[in-house]
Design a protein around this motif. Structure first.
Motif, short mmCIF file in Angstrom:
data_model
loop_
_atom_site.label_atom_id
_atom_site.label_comp_id
_atom_site.label_asym_id
_atom_site.label_seq_id
_atom_site.Cartn_x
_atom_site.Cartn_y
_atom_site.Cartn_z
N ALA A 176 -0.73 -25.32 -27.45
CA ALA A 176 -0.86 -25.26 -28.90
C ALA A 176 0.36 -24.58 -29.51
O ALA A 176 0.94 -25.07 -30.50
N ILE A 177 0.79 -23.46 -28.91
CA ILE A 177 1.98 -22.76 -29.41
C ILE A 177 3.19 -23.69 -29.35
O ILE A 177 3.99 -23.77 -30.28
N GLY A 178 3.30 -24.42 -28.24
CA GLY A 178 4.43 -25.34 -28.08
C GLY A 178 4.46 -26.39 -29.17
O GLY A 178 5.50 -26.65 -29.77
N LEU A 223 10.22 -21.68 -25.05
CA LEU A 223 8.88 -22.02 -24.55
C LEU A 223 8.80 -21.79 -23.04
O LEU A 223 7.80 -21.30 -22.54
N LEU A 227 2.27 -26.57 -20.02
CA LEU A 227 3.47 -26.38 -20.83
C LEU A 227 4.72 -26.52 -19.97
O LEU A 227 5.70 -27.17 -20.35
N LEU A 239 8.46 -18.14 -22.49
CA LEU A 239 7.11 -17.70 -22.85
C LEU A 239 6.14 -18.03 -21.73
O LEU A 239 5.36 -17.18 -21.28
N ASN A 240 6.22 -19.27 -21.26
CA ASN A 240 5.32 -19.70 -20.19
C ASN A 240 5.50 -18.83 -18.95
O ASN A 240 4.54 -18.40 -18.32
N ILE A 246 3.10 -26.22 -32.13
CA ILE A 246 3.40 -25.59 -33.42
C ILE A 246 4.91 -25.32 -33.54
O ILE A 246 5.54 -25.64 -34.56
N ALA A 247 5.50 -24.78 -32.45
CA ALA A 247 6.93 -24.47 -32.48
C ALA A 247 7.74 -25.74 -32.73
O ALA A 247 8.67 -25.76 -33.55
N VAL A 258 -3.77 -22.68 -24.86
CA VAL A 258 -3.18 -21.88 -25.94
C VAL A 258 -1.67 -22.09 -25.97
O VAL A 258 -1.06 -22.29 -27.03
N LEU A 259 -1.06 -22.08 -24.77
CA LEU A 259 0.39 -22.23 -24.68
C LEU A 259 0.82 -23.58 -25.23
O LEU A 259 1.82 -23.68 -25.94
N SER A 291 -3.36 -22.08 -20.65
CA SER A 291 -2.38 -23.15 -20.80
C SER A 291 -2.66 -23.98 -22.05
O SER A 291 -1.74 -24.48 -22.69
#
Lengths: 123, 387
Positions: B352-354, B320, B202, B323-324, B356-357, B349-350, B347
């Motif tokens: 994936a979050i990125g 992001l 990320l 968060l990272n 989605i955001a 998961v991160l 990483s």
């Protein structure tokens, strides 16, 4: 370590010398032949109206202010990131993380506030 | 410390070699960019000067040297004169801390294949790369041209906005390696046996996207958006001063690529271990892979609108990056052993979050039209401008 900055200084001198020498050198090589229309500022062929130094939108300043706050945050976060390893060695890892989290949370709240307030919205 | 002549000679030779290498990458890169873009657009690209048009950048440079230098009416002469140099010099000297190999033994001395191993390497890079914005904003302001001024302020707002995620993205690898020195960072990647792109993907993505914006590259090349601002901050520049701006852009690109190579891709590390000769080769291979990606992105993606650009920087990349940073710090502090294996899993998961955001934010921005533009109203009035 002082020697290392000496190397950086030598490199910086080379960089500056390149910029200066190339600017001076091109001065001797290029023609110089100005005329009124050539020197007018370019406005897509129209005659320029008024000077360019005038008001521009305040939105840029708001980003600038937000930038200063968060840039200082980055500066503070870097020593914390470096200290984390030692603190972990002393068994203070959790303490260091919670401390850092509080610091970042306060600034994140600031970001959220600016966000909700519409300061980050470009319009 | 006694004055050591050999030391000075080594310093000068190293500085000159790195400098010349850096300046010779630039024409190669310009040629490569034009050829790759031409391929993407199904054209031939430069093919007249030299074999495969290789000498085209050189021909362009010579042409520019012999062109008349125009100082527009009412321009602030001093600032106008120095702005290209202010843009060029930080671009070059940022490169000083980037290692392109381990140590070599030359004339019985250990020589670091790097201009200087400064122990605050990352701070040095962040500090100097942020100076580049001065050259651009001063050039825009001093030209006495409205396009230039708009390009200059646009670009300064854009560059400072993306500097934050850029800086924060680099803190993740700092946490994992425990050092700011780029050389130490490469050693840490060697010890971990994995490049930091794996546990910090990320951060890598945020760094690279911010890097596009920092170097004013497409899709973030709004400071020089041709349709709106002619050429942005360098509209009034001609002759060799324009060449300096042009070169500064490419040198900045090389530096961003080199830092990404060093911090996320293991720098000069590669297969066949410790052969010193091969290390700069690996470095160059990785560097050019990233530069190719830069060009590829330019050939593929359309330019962002300014409000979307700011939204991406402040509302996606900055959160992001934070968060990272927090996740990495927590794992680093609480992991019983090394943080890197845990981070390698996290990483994903991160990322994936990125994704989605990014999807949520961009979906929201397509639903609401840009302010100032109204939806077509019932009376049939088409897009009307407010204020």
């Amino acid at each position: 370590m002082a020697g290392n900055y000496g190397y950086v200084a030598v490199f910086a001198i080379v960089g500056v010398a390149f910029a200066v020498i190339s600017l001076v050198m091109s001065w001797f090589l290029r023609p110089h032949n100005p005329s009124g229309e050539k020197l007018a500022t370019y406005e897509c062929g129209e005659v320029p109206v008024g000077p360019a130094w005038r008001q521009f939108r305040v939105g840029y300043y708001i980003y600038l202010l937000a930038f200063v706050i968060f840039d200082v945050e980055v500066l503070f976060v870097i020593p914390w990131a470096l200290a984390l390893r030692n603190l972990k060695g002393q068994g203070l890892g959790l303490f260091a993380v919670v401390d850092g989290a509080i610091f970042i949370a306060v600034l994140a709240a600031g970001l959220l506030y600016a966000w909700k307030k519409g300061a980050l919205k470009w319009e | 410390m006694p004055f050591d002549v050999t030391e000075l000679v080594i310093a000068i030779v190293k500085a000159l070699v790195v400098f010349v290498a850096l300046l010779s990458i630039v024409p190669v890169l310009i040629w490569m960019e034009r050829k790759v873009i031409a391929d993407i657009q199904i054209r031939i690209g430069p093919n007249r000067a030299g074999p495969f048009g290789l000498l085209q950048p050189l021909a362009d440079a010579i042409k520019l040297i012999f062109k008349e230098n125009i100082i527009t009416q009412g321009a602030d002469k001093v600032v106008y004169f120095f702005a290209p140099a202010v843009s060029m010099v930080p671009a070059i000297i940022t490169f000083a801390v980037v290692p392109f190999g381990d140590t070599a033994h030359i004339l019985g001395r250990k020589v670091l294949l790097q201009v200087a191993d400064v122990n605050i390497g990352i701070l040095y890079i962040l500090a100097l790369s942020s100076l580049g914005v001065y050259g651009i904003v001063l050039a825009g302001w001093s030209s006495n041209n409205k396009y230039s001024l708009l390009g200059g302020v646009r670009s300064s707002a854009q560059m400072i906005s993306y500097e934050l995620p850029l800086g924060l993205a680099l803190v993740g690898p700092v946490l994992l390696s425990g050092s700011l020195s780029l050389r130490e960072m490469i050693n840490a990647q060697g010890r971990a046996g994995v490049w930091f792109i794996v546990p910090q993907f990320l951060a890598f993505a945020v760094y690279l996207i911010s890097g596009f914006a920092e170097t004013n590259r497409a899709p973030f090349d709004l400071p020089e958006a041709e349709q709106e601002l002619t050429a942005g901050y360098h509209t009034e520049y001609s002759s060799f001063r324009f060449a300096l701006f042009y070169m500064a852009e490419y040198v900045n690109m090389v530096t961003v690529g080199a830092v990404a190579t060093t911090i996320f891709l293991g720098g000069w590390r590669g297969p066949f271990g410790n052969i010193v000769i091969l290390q700069p080769v690996w470095f160059l291979v990785k560097l050019f892979a990233i530069l190719y990606f830069f060009i590829w992105v330019r050939g593929t993606l359309p330019r962002l609108r300014y409000d979307k650009l700011m939204k991406l920087g402040w509302k996606v990349l900055l959160p992001l990056a934070l968060l990272n940073l927090m996740v990495t710090a927590t794992v680093k502090a609480l992991a019983p052993q090394s943080a890197i294996p845990i981070m390698s899993v996290l990483s994903l998961v991160l990322v994936a979050i990125g994704v989605i955001a990014l999807t949520i934010i961009s979906a929201r921005s397509t639903r609401t039209p840009a302010s100032g533009l109204r939806e077509p109203s019932a009376e049939g009035a088409f897009y009307t401008w407010e204020s």
